[in-house]
Design a protein around this motif. Structure first.
Motif, mmCIF file in Angstrom:
data_model
loop_
_atom_site.group_PDB
_atom_site.id
_atom_site.type_symbol
_atom_site.label_atom_id
_atom_site.label_comp_id
_atom_site.label_asym_id
_atom_site.label_seq_id
_atom_site.Cartn_x
_atom_site.Cartn_y
_atom_site.Cartn_z
ATOM 1 N N PHE A 54 0.832 -1.206 0.000
ATOM 2 C CA PHE A 54 0.000 0.000 0.000
ATOM 3 C C PHE A 54 0.863 1.251 0.000
ATOM 4 N N ASN A 55 0.416 2.259 -0.736
ATOM 5 C CA ASN A 55 1.144 3.522 -0.831
ATOM 6 C C ASN A 55 0.141 4.688 -0.814
ATOM 7 N N PRO A 56 0.189 5.547 0.237
ATOM 8 C CA PRO A 56 1.142 5.502 1.347
ATOM 9 C C PRO A 56 0.815 4.389 2.332
ATOM 10 N N HIS A 57 1.685 4.219 3.320
ATOM 11 C CA HIS A 57 1.434 3.282 4.407
ATOM 12 C C HIS A 57 0.108 3.664 5.064
ATOM 13 N N PRO A 58 -0.775 2.694 5.360
ATOM 14 C CA PRO A 58 -2.074 3.023 5.970
ATOM 15 C C PRO A 58 -1.969 3.901 7.209
ATOM 16 N N GLN A 59 -0.962 3.682 8.052
ATOM 17 C CA GLN A 59 -0.814 4.522 9.244
ATOM 18 C C GLN A 59 -0.548 5.974 8.863
ATOM 19 N N GLU A 60 0.188 6.179 7.781
ATOM 20 C CA GLU A 60 0.459 7.534 7.319
ATOM 21 C C GLU A 60 -0.815 8.183 6.807
ATOM 22 N N PHE A 61 -1.628 7.414 6.112
ATOM 23 C CA PHE A 61 -2.886 7.940 5.581
ATOM 24 C C PHE A 61 -3.824 8.367 6.707
ATOM 25 N N PHE A 62 -3.999 7.516 7.701
ATOM 26 C CA PHE A 62 -4.959 7.815 8.768
ATOM 27 C C PHE A 62 -4.454 8.886 9.736
ATOM 28 N N SER A 63 -3.152 8.945 9.975
ATOM 29 C CA SER A 63 -2.616 9.928 10.918
ATOM 30 C C SER A 63 -2.380 11.283 10.269
ATOM 31 N N GLY A 64 -2.201 11.292 8.947
ATOM 32 C CA GLY A 64 -1.882 12.531 8.254
ATOM 33 C C GLY A 64 -0.453 12.978 8.455
ATOM 34 N N GLN A 65 0.376 12.122 9.074
ATOM 35 C CA GLN A 65 1.768 12.455 9.348
ATOM 36 C C GLN A 65 2.692 11.562 8.531
ATOM 37 N N SER A 66 3.763 12.157 8.031
ATOM 38 C CA SER A 66 4.733 11.402 7.248
ATOM 39 C C SER A 66 5.366 10.318 8.109
ATOM 40 N N ARG A 67 5.526 9.152 7.537
ATOM 41 C CA ARG A 67 6.089 8.019 8.264
ATOM 42 C C ARG A 67 7.483 7.713 7.744
ATOM 43 N N GLN A 68 8.431 7.613 8.653
ATOM 44 C CA GLN A 68 9.793 7.257 8.268
ATOM 45 C C GLN A 68 9.860 5.751 8.024
ATOM 46 N N VAL A 104 3.074 -4.143 -6.991
ATOM 47 C CA VAL A 104 1.840 -3.374 -7.152
ATOM 48 C C VAL A 104 1.652 -2.509 -5.916
ATOM 49 N N LEU A 105 1.668 -1.189 -6.127
ATOM 50 C CA LEU A 105 1.505 -0.226 -5.041
ATOM 51 C C LEU A 105 0.061 0.258 -5.041
ATOM 52 N N LEU A 106 -0.765 -0.364 -4.242
ATOM 53 C CA LEU A 106 -2.174 0.035 -4.198
ATOM 54 C C LEU A 106 -2.294 1.421 -3.572
ATOM 55 N N PRO A 107 -2.865 2.400 -4.293
ATOM 56 C CA PRO A 107 -3.051 3.733 -3.695
ATOM 57 C C PRO A 107 -4.003 3.636 -2.506
ATOM 58 N N PHE A 108 -3.472 3.910 -1.310
ATOM 59 C CA PHE A 108 -4.321 3.815 -0.131
ATOM 60 C C PHE A 108 -5.048 5.140 0.044
ATOM 61 N N ASN A 109 -6.327 5.136 -0.289
ATOM 62 C CA ASN A 109 -7.157 6.335 -0.231
ATOM 63 C C ASN A 109 -8.474 5.981 0.448
ATOM 64 N N ARG A 110 -9.394 6.937 0.481
ATOM 65 C CA ARG A 110 -10.667 6.718 1.172
ATOM 66 C C ARG A 110 -11.466 5.589 0.542
ATOM 67 N N LYS A 117 -12.378 -2.484 5.598
ATOM 68 C CA LYS A 117 -12.836 -1.330 6.364
ATOM 69 C C LYS A 117 -12.563 -1.518 7.847
ATOM 70 N N GLN A 118 -11.920 -0.517 8.444
ATOM 71 C CA GLN A 118 -11.571 -0.505 9.864
ATOM 72 C C GLN A 118 -10.765 -1.739 10.269
ATOM 73 N N ARG A 119 -9.997 -2.266 9.313
ATOM 74 C CA ARG A 119 -9.137 -3.428 9.549
ATOM 75 C C ARG A 119 -9.929 -4.603 10.118
ATOM 76 N N SER A 120 -11.159 -4.744 9.638
ATOM 77 C CA SER A 120 -12.049 -5.760 10.196
ATOM 78 C C SER A 120 -11.753 -7.167 9.701
ATOM 79 N N GLY A 121 -11.050 -7.293 8.575
ATOM 80 C CA GLY A 121 -10.758 -8.613 8.034
ATOM 81 C C GLY A 121 -9.476 -9.190 8.599
ATOM 82 N N THR A 122 -9.510 -10.461 8.986
ATOM 83 C CA THR A 122 -8.342 -11.150 9.516
ATOM 84 C C THR A 122 -7.746 -12.060 8.442
#
Length: 344
Positions: A58-72, A93-99, A133-138
């Protein structure tokens, strides 16, 4: 290796390893290995010959997307491409992580992305993988959903090293502490800083220790500030087996680290250079027994040992004496005749 951010441009059908894969550590390698065919890294699975070995992330990293902060990142994209290519991966394959992607249910993610768009024929994931959605899938959810389409899913257990679960967080912690040997153990390779050599203040040459200043990607995760013993690879250079410098042409910036042996040893300073009133973070490497023009070249610095923390000295003479001591210690640490106890 084919790289795409659009699933419509992906090479299909695919054998997919799915995850975030920051660091490409031992645990990630276990997840990726089942989809690699006919290589030392892979499992020699003849059934994969009709599929394109593919890493999906995923691009960007999901944590970066949800926090709005750049991730090192431990492995910014150029490093990730180089490492995956060296393992025999055919496609990234870099899946665009968006809404839109974040809103997909686990079922829709599998059906739309993996089945319809990527035509996945086999999938490999880690035990802790979460999706939808909401990381509900395991991981077991993905296995069950994919089974409806006749797609086998390999779930790889958490990988442990000496009783410790391997994770990107554990590697980051080790690097933050300056414990590069621990990080190397978890990564299965030395942690590397890779970038272009640029001009600095050229102060080092005036005190007898010329350095190469390295411009790193802005999102590269940096270890503890201080001085390190390092081994260095340089674009277009190699050893000929007798310690002399040779030339090797036709090497791209993304390829050179995967095909060269270490050229030189040295000592690296990572910090703000408080003794000379440095105003920005710099990465400077002094190479032992080597001379040449490095400006503009790609360079990869493998961290071998942490020597000391950054310190402000009272004068340039004190700094010079300390660099000499650091260099002597680094030479000793990097000597092939020197043995070291394992760092826990």
């Amino acid at each position: 290796m084919w790289i795409t951010e659009s699933t419509t441009n992906a090479l299909t059908p695919t054998a997919v390893a799915l995850g975030n894969f920051d660091g490409l550590h031992r645990g990630h390698q276990q997840v990726i290995q089942p989809v690699v065919k006919n290589s030392e890294f892979g499992s020699q699975n003849s059934e994969l010959t009709a599929f394109h070995s593919t890493v999906v992330t995923f691009n960007p990293h999901p944590q970066e997307f949800f926090s709005g902060q750049s991730r090192q990142l431990l492995t910014p994209l150029p490093e990730k491409v180089q490492q995956l290519s060296s393992w025999g991966i055919e496609q990234l394959v870099l899946l665009p992580f968006n809404r839109e992607l974040a809103a997909l249910s686990p079922e829709d993610f599998v059906e739309q992305i993996l089945v319809q768009q990527l035509q996945a024929k086999t999938i490999s994931i880690g035990q802790d993988f979460r999706f939808g959605k909401q990381r509900s899938g395991t991981a077991t959810d993905l296995q069950a959903i994919a089974a409806r389409f006749g797609i086998p899913v390999a779930i790889l257990p958490n990988y442990n090293c000496e009783g410790e679960r391997i994770s990107s967080s554990a590697i980051r912690q080790a690097l933050t502490e300056g414990n590069v040997k621990r990080a190397e153990l978890l990564l299965a390779r030395p942690y590397t800083l890779q970038g272009k050599v640029v001009k600095g203040q050229q102060l080092g040459r005036t005190i007898g220790f010329p350095t190469a200043n390295i411009e790193l990607p802005e999102n590269k995760f940096l270890p503890r500030l201080g001085v390190y013993a390092v081994r260095v690879l340089i674009e277009g250079e190699r050893h000929d087996g007798q310690g002399r410098q040779g030339r090797q042409g036709g090497i791209s910036n993304d390829e050179f680290t995967s095909c060269l042996l270490p050229l030189a040893s040295g000592v690296m300073n990572l910090g703000y250079r408080p003794t000379v009133n440095g105003i920005g973070l710099t990465v400077e490497v002094h190479l032992f027994d080597w001379s040449g023009d490095l400006y503009g070249k790609a360079i990869a610095v493998q961290l071998e040992e942490f020597i000391r923390a950054e310190k402000k000295f009272a004068s340039l003479d004190e700094l010079k004496a300390q660099i000499a001591a650091d260099s002597a210690k680094a030479r000793n640490l990097l000597s092939p005749d020197t043995t070291h106890e394992k760092v826990n």
